[in-house]
Design a protein around this motif. Structure first.
Motif, PDB file in Angstrom:
ATOM      1  N   GLU A 188       0.835  -1.205   0.000  1.00 35.94           N
ATOM      2  CA  GLU A 188       0.000   0.000   0.000  1.00 35.94           C
ATOM      3  C   GLU A 188       0.870   1.255   0.000  1.00 35.94           C
ATOM      4  O   GLU A 188       1.997   1.241   0.508  1.00 35.94           O
ATOM      5  CB  GLU A 188      -0.902   0.038   1.241  1.00 35.94           C
ATOM      6  CG  GLU A 188      -1.814  -1.144   1.421  1.00 35.94           C
ATOM      7  CD  GLU A 188      -1.225  -2.228   2.299  1.00 35.94           C
ATOM      8  OE1 GLU A 188      -1.993  -3.031   2.866  1.00 35.94           O
ATOM      9  OE2 GLU A 188       0.025  -2.277   2.421  1.00 35.94           O
ATOM     10  N   CYS A 246      -2.764   0.223  -3.953  1.00 33.63           N
ATOM     11  CA  CYS A 246      -2.328  -1.107  -3.527  1.00 33.63           C
ATOM     12  C   CYS A 246      -1.734  -1.798  -4.745  1.00 33.63           C
ATOM     13  O   CYS A 246      -2.477  -2.152  -5.672  1.00 33.63           O
ATOM     14  CB  CYS A 246      -3.503  -1.895  -2.973  1.00 33.63           C
ATOM     15  SG  CYS A 246      -3.130  -3.637  -2.591  1.00 33.63           S
ATOM     16  N   TRP A 261     -10.386  -3.294   0.833  1.00 32.65           N
ATOM     17  CA  TRP A 261      -9.713  -2.368   1.743  1.00 32.65           C
ATOM     18  C   TRP A 261     -10.317  -2.544   3.134  1.00 32.65           C
ATOM     19  O   TRP A 261     -11.539  -2.594   3.287  1.00 32.65           O
ATOM     20  CB  TRP A 261      -9.879  -0.926   1.310  1.00 32.65           C
ATOM     21  CG  TRP A 261      -9.063  -0.517   0.116  1.00 32.65           C
ATOM     22  CD1 TRP A 261      -9.494  -0.393  -1.170  1.00 32.65           C
ATOM     23  CD2 TRP A 261      -7.672  -0.167   0.111  1.00 32.65           C
ATOM     24  NE1 TRP A 261      -8.457   0.009  -1.977  1.00 32.65           N
ATOM     25  CE2 TRP A 261      -7.331   0.159  -1.206  1.00 32.65           C
ATOM     26  CE3 TRP A 261      -6.695  -0.079   1.106  1.00 32.65           C
ATOM     27  CZ2 TRP A 261      -6.043   0.557  -1.573  1.00 32.65           C
ATOM     28  CZ3 TRP A 261      -5.411   0.315   0.743  1.00 32.65           C
ATOM     29  CH2 TRP A 261      -5.092   0.617  -0.578  1.00 32.65           C
ATOM     30  N   CYS A 296      -4.788  -3.316   2.309  1.00 29.32           N
ATOM     31  CA  CYS A 296      -5.469  -3.957   1.200  1.00 29.32           C
ATOM     32  C   CYS A 296      -5.333  -5.465   1.353  1.00 29.32           C
ATOM     33  O   CYS A 296      -4.417  -5.964   2.022  1.00 29.32           O
ATOM     34  CB  CYS A 296      -4.941  -3.483  -0.146  1.00 29.32           C
ATOM     35  SG  CYS A 296      -3.218  -3.846  -0.503  1.00 29.32           S
TER      36      CYS A 296
END
Length: 126
Positions: free
Chosen positions: A6, A22, A36, A96
């Motif tokens: 990320e 991401c 997320w 993520c």
């Protein structure tokens, strides 16, 4: 297997915007449903947004609906989270996550995902 990294976090004033990214390793990004999640200090990790492997289907937590937008670019092996109208309560580490899939669903539970990034800090000041 996929590795996730990320980026894009930072410090922003309330009402401001940030875009998180991401980046995924490998050549099979389009076979992963993505999501997320965020975790504030002393709290459990919570769902923020999810997207199907094609990007057609998306889903949001009520707390971020109409303020955040999840998207992905499979050609760039990257997923995004555009965050607008940020509030102090959005302050958290944002992670993520990825799940290998064959269908077009999205997933909203932490236990649905097999791969996680290390996270990026988002801090919203009042």
């Amino acid at each position: 297997q996929v590795q996730l990294v990320e980026s894009g976090g930072g410090l922003v004033q309330a009402g401001g915007s940030l875009r998180l990214s991401c980046a995924a390793s490998g050549r099979t990004f389009s076979t992963y449903a993505m999501g997320w999640f965020r975790q504030a200090p002393g709290k459990q990790r919570e769902f923020v947004a999810a997207i199907s492997r094609s990007g057609v289907a998306t889903y949001y937590a009520d707390s971020v609906k109409a303020r955040f937008t999840i998207s992905r670019d499979n050609a760039k092996n990257t997923m995004y989270l555009q965050m607008n109208s940020l509030k102090p309560e959005d302050t958290a580490v944002y992670h993520c996550a990825a799940r290998r899939v064959t269908g077009g669903s999205y997933y909203i539970q932490t236990y649905d995902y097999d791969y996680w990034g290390q996270g990026t800090q988002v801090t919203v000041s009042s």
